[in-house]
Design an enzyme around this catalytic site. Structure first.
Site, PDB file in Angstrom:
ATOM      1  N   ARG A   1       0.118   3.552  -3.282  1.00  0.00           N
ATOM      2  CA  ARG A   1      -0.564   4.835  -3.074  1.00  0.00           C
ATOM      3  C   ARG A   1       0.134   5.936  -3.874  1.00  0.00           C
ATOM      4  NH1 ARG A   1      -0.235   4.666   1.753  1.00  0.00           N
ATOM      5  NH2 ARG A   1      -2.341   4.086   2.389  1.00  0.00           N
TER       6      ARG A   1
ATOM      7  N   SER B   1       0.823  -1.209   0.000  1.00  0.00           N
ATOM      8  CA  SER B   1       0.000   0.000   0.000  1.00  0.00           C
ATOM      9  C   SER B   1       0.858   1.260   0.000  1.00  0.00           C
ATOM     10  CB  SER B   1      -0.923   0.000   1.229  1.00  0.00           C
ATOM     11  OG  SER B   1      -0.174   0.039   2.436  1.00  0.00           O
TER      12      SER B   1
ATOM     13  N   ASN C   1      -1.539   7.687  -7.514  1.00  0.00           N
ATOM     14  CA  ASN C   1      -1.822   9.113  -7.622  1.00  0.00           C
ATOM     15  C   ASN C   1      -1.017   9.767  -8.738  1.00  0.00           C
ATOM     16  OD1 ASN C   1      -3.639  10.323  -5.283  1.00  0.00           O
ATOM     17  ND2 ASN C   1      -2.471   8.637  -4.402  1.00  0.00           N
TER      18      ASN C   1
END
Length: 285
Positions: free
Chosen positions: A213, A209, A217
């Site tokens: 992440r 994660s 993005n």
């Protein structure tokens, strides 16, 4: 890059999302493949970040600081305050705090590459690649290292390795192994296998994660810039064409301004999660 009549929208996006690699991947997972463009720009931004911090330190004065020195001092104080609040071991902070500062500056600079015009550096590379006698249609260049999953996962795995090192350093190998089998459900021998599995899942989940992440993005941001660029390529001497050109300028400007917040926030989030994970490595369950 462009064909005789110009690439289609799909071809344009695929070309921009293709890495410059040492060779094509033979399988879905091929660790012999290196994304040379991501490595080049990541190393370049790392060198630039170190140079900027060194420059600020070299020119630091005890009097009234200039704008650049004041900005760096504010950044250093912010990172140091976060490190003190999360990592309570003063000896560890001598490494962790500068590491967190380096991570923030490095990721911010890599993210900021997304603010450059999407065709600028790829076009320059296309000219160089063609001048060297190669086919310019295959001149691939991606300039946002954090939009490359291999780069962000490499960063998150590095944080994982540091967490493992600090777990062993602070708790000792025996103490850490005891924690691996005694938490979170308790130290009863029948619970050891379940505790160990949950601990492994936690390490994997945090690492995946952490990298995903940042990648998600920045990849989305890069893709939106490409879609906005297509609006500019669709202009013509008609009402619709002029409207698309105007929308391209407005949308590009608005997204670039908003993206400044995103690239800063993502660098901060990655740094904070790295501090949190390293702080957890110092805490005993």
């Amino acid at each position: 890059m462009a064909a005789e009549h110009g690439p289609t929208a799909g071809e344009y996006i695929i070309h921009h999302l293709t890495h410059l690699q040492n060779h094509k991947a033979a399988n879905v997972v091929d660790f012999s493949v290196f994304n040379l463009d991501s490595m080049f720009w990541a190393i370049s931004m790392g060198v630039l970040g170190c140079w900027l911090l060194w420059l600020a330190a070299r020119k630091a004065t005890s009097g009234v600081p200039g704008r650049f020195q004041a900005a760096v001092e504010i950044l250093v104080e912010m990172v140091d305050a976060q490190a003190k609040g999360i990592v309570h071991n003063a000896q560890s902070r001598k490494l962790v705090a500068p590491l967190a500062l380096t991570v923030f500056v490095w990721i911010f600079l890599m993210n900021a590459m997304d603010l450059l015009p999407v065709d600028l550096l790829p076009l320059i590379w296309e000219k160089i690649y063609g001048a060297a006698g190669h086919d310019p249609h295959h001149a691939y260049m991606r300039v946002v290292p954090t939009a490359d999953l291999s780069m962000t996962m490499g960063l998150s795995v590095s944080v994982l390795l540091l967490c493992l090192i600090y777990n062993i350093k602070i708790k000792g190998f025996g103490g850490w192994m005891h924690e691996m089998v005694a938490a979170p459900f308790g130290a009863h021998p029948l619970l050891w296998p379940f505790n160990f599995v949950f601990q492994i899942i936690e390490f994997i989940a945090k690492t995946v994660s952490h990298g995903m992440r940042l990648f998600g993005n920045m990849y989305a941001g890069e893709l939106i810039f490409l879609l906005i660029a297509l609006l500019g390529g669709a202009w013509s001497l008609s009402l619709t064409g002029v409207s698309l050109a105007a929308l391209h300028i407005v949308a590009g400007t608005a997204w670039a301004i908003f993206h400044i917040l995103i690239i800063t926030l993502q660098a901060f989030v990655f740094m904070m999660l790295a501090l949190v994970y390293l702080g957890q490595a110092h805490d005993a369950h």
